[in-house]
Design an enzyme around this catalytic site. Structure first.
Site, mmCIF file in Angstrom:
data_model
loop_
_atom_site.group_PDB
_atom_site.id
_atom_site.type_symbol
_atom_site.label_atom_id
_atom_site.label_comp_id
_atom_site.label_asym_id
_atom_site.label_seq_id
_atom_site.Cartn_x
_atom_site.Cartn_y
_atom_site.Cartn_z
ATOM 1 N N LYS A 223 -0.471 -7.975 -4.845
ATOM 2 C CA LYS A 223 0.112 -6.811 -5.544
ATOM 3 C C LYS A 223 1.554 -7.089 -5.951
ATOM 4 O O LYS A 223 2.325 -7.650 -5.184
ATOM 5 C CB LYS A 223 0.073 -5.597 -4.597
ATOM 6 C CG LYS A 223 0.736 -4.358 -5.176
ATOM 7 C CD LYS A 223 0.424 -3.124 -4.347
ATOM 8 C CE LYS A 223 1.469 -2.810 -3.317
ATOM 9 N NZ LYS A 223 1.231 -1.578 -2.586
ATOM 10 N N ARG A 225 4.763 -4.803 -7.243
ATOM 11 C CA ARG A 225 5.209 -3.432 -7.517
ATOM 12 C C ARG A 225 6.317 -3.462 -8.564
ATOM 13 O O ARG A 225 7.302 -4.167 -8.422
ATOM 14 C CB ARG A 225 5.704 -2.773 -6.221
ATOM 15 C CG ARG A 225 6.124 -1.322 -6.425
ATOM 16 C CD ARG A 225 6.348 -0.586 -5.127
ATOM 17 N NE ARG A 225 5.122 -0.192 -4.439
ATOM 18 C CZ ARG A 225 4.312 0.786 -4.830
ATOM 19 N NH1 ARG A 225 4.562 1.450 -5.947
ATOM 20 N NH2 ARG A 225 3.233 1.077 -4.135
ATOM 21 N N THR A 257 -1.844 2.029 -6.052
ATOM 22 C CA THR A 257 -2.300 0.779 -5.420
ATOM 23 C C THR A 257 -3.824 0.759 -5.305
ATOM 24 O O THR A 257 -4.483 -0.217 -5.648
ATOM 25 C CB THR A 257 -1.665 0.645 -4.009
ATOM 26 O OG1 THR A 257 -0.248 0.598 -4.170
ATOM 27 C CG2 THR A 257 -2.159 -0.590 -3.283
HETATM 28 C C1 R5P Z 1 3.030 -0.354 0.452
HETATM 29 O O1 R5P Z 1 3.616 -1.299 0.950
HETATM 30 C C2 R5P Z 1 2.117 0.526 1.231
HETATM 31 O O2 R5P Z 1 1.427 -0.174 2.210
HETATM 32 C C3 R5P Z 1 1.141 1.225 0.315
HETATM 33 O O3 R5P Z 1 0.367 0.256 -0.326
HETATM 34 C C4 R5P Z 1 1.879 2.043 -0.693
HETATM 35 O O4 R5P Z 1 2.812 2.893 -0.093
HETATM 36 C C5 R5P Z 1 0.895 2.860 -1.516
HETATM 37 O O5 R5P Z 1 1.604 3.545 -2.480
HETATM 38 P P1 R5P Z 1 0.902 4.106 -3.777
HETATM 39 O O6 R5P Z 1 -0.279 4.902 -3.352
HETATM 40 O O7 R5P Z 1 1.979 4.958 -4.418
HETATM 41 O O8 R5P Z 1 0.537 2.952 -4.642
#
Ligand code: R5P
Length: 321
Positions: A223, A225, A257
């Protein structure tokens, strides 16, 4: 031991109390017309051990928790434990840009100033269960910047050390791991052809443990971000054709995510896609998952329609020690 539930965790508090036959404390909580919070402790807490269960999903939840904790101390409780199953602000644990506030530490300082002990579940900045000196963690963060950033961050490094050496503000946090409980839910749902997938390397350690509990294979995605709401997900060669895929993460916040991961996994030919997480924040709701994944399940650290995994026994166990 008396268990009090804040307004965001009253159901969970009831369950925890039932697990060990603890008394459920009576507390009146309401809002004044200007939205300030009113708290009145109705149980007698003098010389008694108390625990307050409250997830801090928003700022009101946090203020309410602080008011309850302080009131219990004020009413001469013997020991006060703050159980914060979902600890808000835990993702603001690093200074990515010079001058950024470490809000995770601010929140921990506030809670620890009114509690003798802090218990949480899968705190975002800790990778495993156990008892941690959170100051050490924030020191490590600062050392990262010592190596990687300009000297204008050095003041904050000294500030970190000063707090620690004074011994005034010990940020000890007990982190419970709910991944095994989430894994058990899915172990009972599928008995074969299952593969657990971490949406990023950060979740890999948890997913590996969950896969051991289930007795299935595991793998991870890559992933990147780009912002609070935008992520891209890539896959290495994943062998998931015709398999039941279980995506596991510590929390779902915007859902970006999971939505992106599910797309990639579908393209790889998965038979079914199920999703499990500890904290269902769902800041954009759960609509986006309909027709994309088969089931989304979270625990009751935050009470949601899909809170099918109960962490009350896990929490009760930690209070009993
Ligand atoms: C990130 O490091 C966390 O483990 C989650 O993947 C993240 O907080 C998920 O965020 P979102 O649902 O906004 O993509």
């Amino acid at each position: 031991m008396i268990i009090f539930g804040g307004s965001n965790s009253s159901n969970l508090a009831e369950k925890v109390a039932k697990c060990r036959n603890y008394e459920l404390g009576e507390v009146e909580i309401r809002q004044f017309p200007d939205s300030e919070i009113y708290v009145r402790i109705l149980s007698d807490v003098k010389d008694r051990e108390c625990a307050v269960i409250q997830s801090t999903r928003n700022n009101d939840n946090l203020i309410e928790l602080l008011i309850i904790l302080d009131a219990l101390r004020d009413l001469k409780a013997k020991k006060v434990t703050a159980v914060v199953p979902y600890l808000g602000y835990a993702r603001q644990d690093k200074r990515f840009k010079s001058g950024e506030a470490l809000a995770a530490r601010t929140v921990l300082k506030l809670i620890s100033s009114s509690a003798d002990r802090i218990v949480t579940v899968n705190c975002h900045f800790l990778n495993e269960g156990g008892v941690f000196d959170a100051d050490d963690y924030f020191d490590v963060t600062s050392r990262f910047f010592e190596k990687n950033m300009k000297s204008d961050t050095f003041d904050s490094i000294h500030f970190d050390k000063k707090i620690k050496n004074d011994g005034k503000q010990e940020l000890v946090i007990e982190n419970l791991d709910a991944f095994p409980v989430v894994a058990k839910y899915f172990k009972n749902k599928f008995n074969e052809n299952l593969v657990a997938i971490a949406p990023d390397k950060g979740a890999l350690q948890h997913v590996k443990l969950a896969a051991e509990v289930i007795g299935c294979e595991h793998d991870y995605l890559e992933k990147t971000r780009h912002s609070g709401e935008e992520v891209t997900i890539k896959t290495k060669s994943l062998n998931i054709k015709n398999k039941n895929v279980l995506i596991l993460d510590d929390m779902i916040s915007t859902g970006g995510t999971i939505a992106e991961s599910a797309k990639v996994i579908k393209q790889c030919g998965a038979k079914t896609i199920n999703v499990g997480c500890v904290h269902g924040v769902f800041s954009k709701g759960t609509e986006m998952f309909k027709g994309v994944v088969d089931e989304v399940v979270c625990t009751n650290t935050i009470n949601r329609e899909c809170s099918k995994v109960d962490v009350s026994e896990l929490i009760a166990g930690s209070l009993f020690h």
